[in-house]
Each structure stands twice: as C-alpha cells, then as structure tokens.
Write a protein that holds these residues in place. Structure first.
Motif, mmCIF file in Angstrom:
data_model
loop_
_atom_site.group_PDB
_atom_site.id
_atom_site.type_symbol
_atom_site.label_atom_id
_atom_site.label_comp_id
_atom_site.label_asym_id
_atom_site.label_seq_id
_atom_site.Cartn_x
_atom_site.Cartn_y
_atom_site.Cartn_z
ATOM 1 N N ALA A 1 -8.595 2.452 -20.378
ATOM 2 C CA ALA A 1 -8.289 1.356 -19.458
ATOM 3 C C ALA A 1 -6.791 1.066 -19.450
ATOM 4 C CB ALA A 1 -9.064 0.102 -19.857
ATOM 5 N N SER B 1 -4.758 3.107 -17.045
ATOM 6 C CA SER B 1 -4.974 2.861 -15.617
ATOM 7 C C SER B 1 -3.726 2.211 -15.009
ATOM 8 C CB SER B 1 -6.177 1.936 -15.426
ATOM 9 O OG SER B 1 -6.197 1.420 -14.122
ATOM 10 N N TYR C 1 -3.687 0.045 -12.903
ATOM 11 C CA TYR C 1 -4.021 -1.358 -12.619
ATOM 12 C C TYR C 1 -4.087 -2.222 -13.871
ATOM 13 C CZ TYR C 1 -5.312 0.856 -8.266
ATOM 14 O OH TYR C 1 -5.295 1.599 -7.124
ATOM 15 N N TYR C 2 -3.922 -1.608 -15.061
ATOM 16 C CA TYR C 2 -4.029 -2.357 -16.309
ATOM 17 C C TYR C 2 -2.959 -3.441 -16.353
ATOM 18 C CZ TYR C 2 -4.185 -3.509 -21.248
ATOM 19 O OH TYR C 2 -4.295 -4.186 -22.428
ATOM 20 N N GLN D 1 -2.575 -5.851 -14.344
ATOM 21 C CA GLN D 1 -2.276 -6.402 -13.016
ATOM 22 C C GLN D 1 -3.346 -7.433 -12.666
ATOM 23 O OE1 GLN D 1 0.505 -5.557 -11.336
ATOM 24 N NE2 GLN D 1 0.976 -4.333 -13.136
ATOM 25 N N PRO D 2 -2.959 -8.471 -11.900
ATOM 26 C CA PRO D 2 -3.973 -9.440 -11.470
ATOM 27 C C PRO D 2 -4.981 -8.760 -10.538
ATOM 28 C CG PRO D 2 -1.822 -9.968 -10.545
ATOM 29 C CD PRO D 2 -1.642 -8.783 -11.420
ATOM 30 N N ILE D 3 -6.186 -9.220 -10.621
ATOM 31 C CA ILE D 3 -7.242 -8.672 -9.767
ATOM 32 C C ILE D 3 -7.406 -9.607 -8.580
ATOM 33 C CG2 ILE D 3 -9.690 -8.117 -9.633
ATOM 34 C CD1 ILE D 3 -9.576 -7.584 -12.647
ATOM 35 N N GLN D 4 -7.383 -9.037 -7.399
ATOM 36 C CA GLN D 4 -7.566 -9.836 -6.179
ATOM 37 C C GLN D 4 -9.020 -9.743 -5.772
ATOM 38 O OE1 GLN D 4 -5.079 -8.766 -2.908
ATOM 39 N NE2 GLN D 4 -5.973 -10.267 -1.540
ATOM 40 N N ILE D 5 -9.660 -10.884 -5.633
ATOM 41 C CA ILE D 5 -11.053 -10.934 -5.219
ATOM 42 C C ILE D 5 -11.099 -11.581 -3.849
ATOM 43 C CG2 ILE D 5 -13.338 -11.864 -5.731
ATOM 44 C CD1 ILE D 5 -12.512 -11.856 -8.685
ATOM 45 N N THR D 6 -11.703 -10.889 -2.917
ATOM 46 C CA THR D 6 -11.832 -11.395 -1.552
ATOM 47 C C THR D 6 -13.297 -11.604 -1.249
ATOM 48 O OG1 THR D 6 -9.886 -10.112 -0.959
ATOM 49 C CG2 THR D 6 -11.224 -10.971 0.848
#
Length: 92
Positions: A78, A81, A83-84, A86-91
C-alpha cells in the motif's frame, strides 16, 4: 421499555389487580401469584447441545501462513501506491 415488555407488565397488572385489597395492599393471594410468576421467570431452560468436533482435511501441500507477515506485506504494498497518503475524494 419495549412494547413487548409493556404488554407483559400490563398483563401482570391485570392479573394482580384482581387479588389486591386496595385498602390493605397485597393479600396473601397476591403474594402467591407474584411468587409463582417469579418462579417461571427465573427458571432457565436451555436445550442440551451435542457438538461433534469437525475435522478439516487440508490438502497435503497446504502450509500455514504467518498472518503478521501477510499484514506487513500488504502495508508495504500500500505504501508503494501513488495514492498512499493522499486524501480520498468521495463523491455521492
């Protein structure tokens, strides 16, 4: 109090109401009704459970895994990655 508990309480109230002397309080008959009800409530009846051990036949080439190492590897993967961290954007 749940609706079911209220119904049980109300049922008991009407059963006891017939035996209570409202001037003197609970009669011996009232106390007997209460005692009999408590005996039924506090009797715990559970069925006898018969369990047989289950033997699992694993293939001969099956090896136990070290779960700790599996978790460490998963965490290392992980971290690699892009994206490790990084904030996760949830839509929605």
């Amino acid at each position: 109090m749940t609706p079911e508990q209220f119904c049980y309480w109300l049922q008991g109230y009407f059963e006891l109401k017939q035996t209570i002397d409202h001037r003197a309080g609970a009669t011996p008959e009232t106390m007997k009704v209460i005692e009999d009800h408590l005996k039924t409530v506090f009797v715990k009846v559970t069925p006898e459970v018969q369990m047989q051990p289950v033997k699992i036949e694993w293939p001969a080439d099956t090896k136990p895994i070290d779960i700790t190492e599996a978790i460490r590897k998963s965490f290392r993967d992980a971290q690699r990655s892009p994206y490790y961290g990084q904030p996760i954007q949830i839509t929605c």
